[in-house]
Design a protein around this motif. Structure first.
Motif, PDB file in Angstrom:
ATOM      1  N   LYS A   9       0.694  -1.299  -0.003  1.00  0.00           N
ATOM      2  CA  LYS A   9       0.093  -0.022   0.075  1.00  0.00           C
ATOM      3  C   LYS A   9       0.911   1.146   0.196  1.00  0.00           C
ATOM      4  O   LYS A   9       0.539   2.306  -0.811  1.00  0.00           O
ATOM      5  CB  LYS A   9      -0.839  -0.005   1.257  1.00  0.00           C
ATOM      6  N   ILE A  55       2.286   1.600  -3.564  1.00  0.00           N
ATOM      7  CA  ILE A  55       1.129   2.111  -4.470  1.00  0.00           C
ATOM      8  C   ILE A  55       1.074   3.578  -4.153  1.00  0.00           C
ATOM      9  O   ILE A  55       0.950   4.400  -4.992  1.00  0.00           O
ATOM     10  CB  ILE A  55      -0.048   1.485  -4.145  1.00  0.00           C
ATOM     11  N   VAL A  86      -2.596  -0.878 -11.703  1.00  0.00           N
ATOM     12  CA  VAL A  86      -1.935  -1.966 -10.996  1.00  0.00           C
ATOM     13  C   VAL A  86      -2.401  -3.148 -11.505  1.00  0.00           C
ATOM     14  O   VAL A  86      -3.580  -3.528 -11.665  1.00  0.00           O
ATOM     15  CB  VAL A  86      -2.152  -1.932  -9.437  1.00  0.00           C
ATOM     16  N   CYS A 120      -6.559  -0.435  -4.318  1.00  0.00           N
ATOM     17  CA  CYS A 120      -6.341   0.330  -5.673  1.00  0.00           C
ATOM     18  C   CYS A 120      -7.549   0.877  -5.979  1.00  0.00           C
ATOM     19  O   CYS A 120      -7.657   1.940  -6.447  1.00  0.00           O
ATOM     20  CB  CYS A 120      -5.989  -0.683  -6.551  1.00  0.00           C
ATOM     21  N   LEU A 132      -7.640   3.748  -8.934  1.00  0.00           N
ATOM     22  CA  LEU A 132      -6.765   3.126 -10.063  1.00  0.00           C
ATOM     23  C   LEU A 132      -7.791   2.031 -10.690  1.00  0.00           C
ATOM     24  O   LEU A 132      -8.608   1.597 -10.227  1.00  0.00           O
ATOM     25  CB  LEU A 132      -5.562   2.426  -9.181  1.00  0.00           C
ATOM     26  N   VAL A 154      -7.544  -1.728 -12.331  1.00  0.00           N
ATOM     27  CA  VAL A 154      -6.627  -2.966 -11.825  1.00  0.00           C
ATOM     28  C   VAL A 154      -6.784  -4.046 -12.755  1.00  0.00           C
ATOM     29  O   VAL A 154      -8.118  -4.265 -13.411  1.00  0.00           O
ATOM     30  CB  VAL A 154      -7.505  -3.378 -10.466  1.00  0.00           C
TER      31      VAL A 154
END
Length: 163
Positions: free
Chosen positions: A48, A51, A63, A86, A91, A93
């Motif tokens: 984490k 990220i 990601v 995420c 984000l 994924v």
């Protein structure tokens, strides 16, 4: 030459996989090798933090979660936590899977909630014949399970990519 943006990060969430694929390093690991490797994997908190750093400093957008098999029941708790983290960070994924994991697509749908559109399921399908895929993956039923995973994902509204 410096980079100002890192758009895509790939993280091997675990080395665990229940298959014995001909091309994969994990299939050659002894149980002792696997246990030692798992002890040395990055913690969830470390992943984490990594990220977050990539988002804050390099505008991370996507990601890819891979393994081993991120959809095995043994690995799913780690996968789910990073997946939802995420998605909470807005984000995209990509879940890289053999398609023969033990986690059903419903679990991914439940974890994603209203952010299902941010997920791409990247499923490996190593041929069109059951015998070819099962032989390559080292387990009977790998082809049928991968096909079902792909069909269930499409039916659930998840974007699917195969290779």
């Amino acid at each position: 030459m410096g980079y100002s943006k890192i758009e895509h990060m790939r993280i091997a969430i675990s080395n665990y996989c229940h298959l014995k694929c001909k091309h994969c390093y994990a299939s050659n690991m002894t149980q002792e090798d696997f246990n030692e490797c798992e002890k040395q994997q990055m913690s969830i908190e470390m992943i984490k933090e990594f990220i977050d750093m990539l988002i804050n400093e390099f505008e991370l957008e996507k990601v890819s979660i891979t393994g081993g098999e991120p959809l095995s029941s043994f690995v799913w708790p780690r996968t789910r936590e990073i997946l939802t983290y995420c998605l909470d960070r807005n984000l995209n994924v990509q879940l890289n899977t053999s398609g023969s994991g033990e986690i059903m697509i419903d679990e991914i749908v439940k974890a994603a909630g209203d952010r299902l559109g941010n997920i791409l399921l990247h499923a490996s399908l190593d041929g069109v014949k059951e015998s070819t895929v099962d032989d390559f993956r080292g387990i009977d039923g790998a082809f049928r399970r991968a096909r079902k995973t792909i069909e269930d994902a499409v039916s659930a509204g998840i974007t699917v990519q195969t290779r």
